[in-house]
Enzyme design. Sequence first.
Site, PDB file in Angstrom:
ATOM      1  CE  LYS A   1      -0.504   0.455   5.022  1.00 40.73           C
ATOM      2  NZ  LYS A   1      -1.438   0.717   6.126  1.00 40.73           N
TER       3      LYS A   1
ATOM      4  NE  ARG B   1      -6.891   1.764  11.585  1.00 45.72           N
ATOM      5  CZ  ARG B   1      -5.658   1.549  11.110  1.00 45.72           C
ATOM      6  NH1 ARG B   1      -4.808   2.570  11.002  1.00 45.72           N
ATOM      7  NH2 ARG B   1      -5.273   0.344  10.757  1.00 45.72           N
TER       8      ARG B   1
ATOM      9  CE1 TYR C   1      12.848  31.860  -2.321  1.00 47.13           C
ATOM     10  CE2 TYR C   1      13.145  29.477  -2.168  1.00 47.13           C
ATOM     11  CZ  TYR C   1      12.787  30.599  -2.897  1.00 47.13           C
ATOM     12  OH  TYR C   1      12.368  30.465  -4.193  1.00 47.13           O
TER      13      TYR C   1
ATOM     14  CG  MET D   1       8.633  23.248  -4.774  1.00 47.15           C
ATOM     15  SD  MET D   1       7.452  24.166  -5.786  1.00 47.15           S
ATOM     16  CE  MET D   1       6.733  25.275  -4.566  1.00 47.15           C
TER      17      MET D   1
END
Length: 389
Positions: A48, A144, A281, A329
Amino acid sequence: MQDINSGSSSMKDTYSSWIEISKRSLSNNLDNFRSILRPNSTLTAILKSNAYGHGIEPMTRLCIEAGISRIGVNSIEEALLIRNIDSKIPILIMGEIQNPEKRKNVLSDPNFWIVFSRPETARILSSFLPAPKLHLKIDTGMGRLGSHGETLKQTLSELKNVGITLGGICTHFASTEDVLEHKYSLMQTQKFEEAIFLAKSFGYNHLIRHACASASTMLFPNAHFDMVRIGISLYGLWPSIQTRLSLNLTGNKNFQLNPILSWKSRIVHIQYHPADSYIGYGSTFQTSYPTKVAIVPVGYYEGLDRKLSSNGDMLVLGKKARIIGRICMNMTMLDVTHIPGAEVGSIVTIIGQDGEESITADDLADRTHTINYEVMTRISESIPRIVVD
């Protein structure tokens, strides 16, 4: 996500970064788990969440090649990716399926094993032709999915009254990974056995029973039942330090896991800055000496946690290079002043080993106050995965 076999690995020269998946290490991990499995239990590989960041398509092929006969996923979409690779392998779908009546065309697969909590879901799925196999989820303490107590009795009664066939029954341990004292997990095992007995009283015999994930498979052989679900440790990662210590306390100090993933990139630019220069930055980092700075084309979009800004390392030519300034980024800056040979084109290891040095998923998790699961699953699907050795 690109899935590239070892024969095409030379193409990595054109990528900003790439993932290498070790076939040999995967095989070793599988062998180690098979060595501790109870004789009548089958190993299901959990793929998964893009195979925990490793790439669901290449991992599917590798697992099948390694003899895996069952695969587990979270969603229908993941199951269909695997079904496109293998038309018949049983696929356990563990996530809750919403509005299954709208997916009849894809869910009508007798080799889909669908975990369900609500009888309404079971009624819909059992009406399909062919119908998928249904595995009833028991809540033994996770709080859950699943049901327990009177709700479980009502669910079983309703299933029996409308003639629904069950193929399996399952649960999930809540805290095995987090403690050294496993009283809660043992209580969950007992509750699961009681639920199995209850299901038998409604005529549900010969169900496939499964409870264990990676940590519980290592620690609780009596809970292996008919199947275990190996996720994080399939990829060579320990669920937690507590799991490793708990296993040592059982006397098993020889069980080994080998990480199968390495994440690499290359230096794309070099700059030389005098002392007192600002980097990145926000001008959050200032050099204190003449500094050679390497630019690596990987940032938080690719899955590198921004909390590693001025708080982490990468490997260049077998040496650690400190991350300086804010991670961008799509780019990260490294101090390579102490690595004279570092140049444009030099390979950078983000996760993995280079010479005697290594950076692990656990190292990054410790620096960013999270777990290795999150470190791995956040690696972007856009990065190509390449099978090596």
